[in-house]
Design a protein around this motif. Sequence first.
Motif, PDB file in Angstrom:
ATOM      1  N   LEU A 190       1.231  -0.843 -11.736  1.00 15.40           N
ATOM      2  CA  LEU A 190       0.526  -1.730 -10.822  1.00 15.40           C
ATOM      3  C   LEU A 190       1.342  -2.997 -10.546  1.00 15.40           C
ATOM      4  CD1 LEU A 190      -3.133  -1.425 -12.154  1.00 15.40           C
ATOM      5  CD2 LEU A 190      -2.325  -0.737  -9.892  1.00 15.40           C
ATOM      6  N   ARG A 191       2.071  -3.463 -11.546  1.00 16.96           N
ATOM      7  CA  ARG A 191       2.898  -4.644 -11.339  1.00 16.96           C
ATOM      8  C   ARG A 191       4.104  -4.330 -10.451  1.00 16.96           C
ATOM      9  NH1 ARG A 191       2.627  -6.538 -17.672  1.00 16.96           N
ATOM     10  NH2 ARG A 191       0.786  -7.882 -17.493  1.00 16.96           N
TER      11      ARG A 191
ATOM     12  N   PRO B 214       2.222  -2.605  -6.386  1.00 13.06           N
ATOM     13  CA  PRO B 214       0.824  -3.029  -6.244  1.00 13.06           C
ATOM     14  C   PRO B 214       0.149  -2.575  -4.958  1.00 13.06           C
ATOM     15  CG  PRO B 214       2.295  -4.864  -5.813  1.00 13.06           C
ATOM     16  CD  PRO B 214       3.156  -3.739  -6.289  1.00 13.06           C
ATOM     17  N   THR B 215       0.901  -2.061  -3.975  1.00 10.93           N
ATOM     18  CA  THR B 215       0.300  -1.636  -2.707  1.00 10.93           C
ATOM     19  C   THR B 215       0.848  -0.278  -2.275  1.00 10.93           C
ATOM     20  OG1 THR B 215       1.963  -2.527  -1.181  1.00 10.93           O
ATOM     21  CG2 THR B 215       0.285  -4.066  -2.010  1.00 10.93           C
TER      22      THR B 215
ATOM     23  N   VAL C 266      -4.702   2.026  -7.424  1.00 15.48           N
ATOM     24  CA  VAL C 266      -4.484   0.906  -6.504  1.00 15.48           C
ATOM     25  C   VAL C 266      -5.674   0.752  -5.565  1.00 15.48           C
ATOM     26  CG1 VAL C 266      -3.103   0.118  -4.534  1.00 15.48           C
ATOM     27  CG2 VAL C 266      -1.963   0.946  -6.602  1.00 15.48           C
TER      28      VAL C 266
ATOM     29  N   ASP D  95      -8.542  -2.238  -5.878  1.00 11.60           N
ATOM     30  CA  ASP D  95      -8.640  -3.118  -4.713  1.00 11.60           C
ATOM     31  C   ASP D  95     -10.039  -3.073  -4.113  1.00 11.60           C
ATOM     32  OD1 ASP D  95      -7.662  -4.922  -2.806  1.00 11.60           O
ATOM     33  OD2 ASP D  95      -7.028  -3.324  -1.454  1.00 11.60           O
TER      34      ASP D  95
END
Length: 416
Positions: free
Chosen positions: A26-27, A30-31, A378, A382
């Motif tokens: 995720l780091r 992240p998208t 993700v 979100d």
Amino acid sequence: MDDARQPAAPVQTLSAKQAEERLALLRQYPTAFDLRERARKRMPNFAFEYMDGGAGEDTNIKRNWAALDAVELAPRYGRVISPPPADTKLFGRSYAAPIGIAPIGGPGTAFPGAEAHLARAAQAARIPYTLGVLSGIEVEKAAELAPDVLWYQLYRFSNNDHKIGLDLVRRAQVAGVQALVLTIDTPVRTIRPREVRSGIVNPFKLTMRLRLDAMTSPSWLYALSQAGIPRFVSLRQYMPANISLADAAAFIRREQGGAFTWEEIAKYRDHWKGPLVLKGVLHPADAERAVAMGVDGLFVTNHGGRQIEALPTSIDALPAIRAAVGKKATLIFDSGIRSGIDVARAIACGADAAFAGKSFLWSLGALGAKGPGHLINVYSDDLRATLGQLGCANVDDLARITTRHPGAWKREDFGE
């Protein structure tokens, strides 16, 4: 098939090591667009162009994104909101989030073995996975990998009174598929210039040009060595034994084509005993007719911008479809999803869930087998953050959020 008869498997609890790996991904990514850029660097050019491109010069892909970006959601504050859950129900079954994997044509060209990776990830995350009929695994195999979340998509096979199509329906029923999806928005195949420029031929063949291209991507070549050249496995039993890939493609061109007629949709409604979903609806009159004849759900989609550039964006057509059918049908939004915020936008504009296809191929190209599970995380994370920020206690609250949607079509815009 309902929850009482076959409950969906619970989401797996992560070990400390798995949680650490998830956080690290995720780091780093992240998208969805981070995955897209990683995929662009790791994949052969032809594979990236196949999965990323659309009709014409990608105009409708860009318009889908821009139209989603234009939708604004007004938050409501004044109560304490803990991190809200994202679980939902579709056709009476529980899922961990209103997020699904859309049917994807020939995903094995983009990443060999894609279907199995997508099925496993969806099962682990407890979100719907829609297997396409032109796939690299049989529906029976997909049902083994994703027994609690499998949907199945069909194109039109009309020869011999739909002999192949109706037998595929029978097989899906026996395998335990939860929803049958009939695609109506591909009456003809249009040209996708990025595929042509990259050297892809139909049927797919590793020409010398593509082989040289593939040499730049060890990860893609390794996946190919494990899965083999993509073949039309679901249809193999209807073809002569030991048929070549070229002859198999010719067989499919003879058997498959055109869009389902209303009479044919009624035939499939009679044969399929579970939820029936029509994919490709953009006009309210078509939505009303489908619901009147017993269709349970509609994919509101312009095929992700991959068929023709002149269609309305899916998000702009969605409110008029919802107004036309009310609560009589489950609406699945598809085309342009890139984030959990996009999922929230789609639900606030009238959808019950939002599915993505292209971005799941990006995830495979970027991270291989780990990609789809990471992208689900993700999107889910979100979406939960978006729900909390908007003041929503759950997914259902999105229907009560005030939206500003400048591009939305009204019912009268469609005429009769």
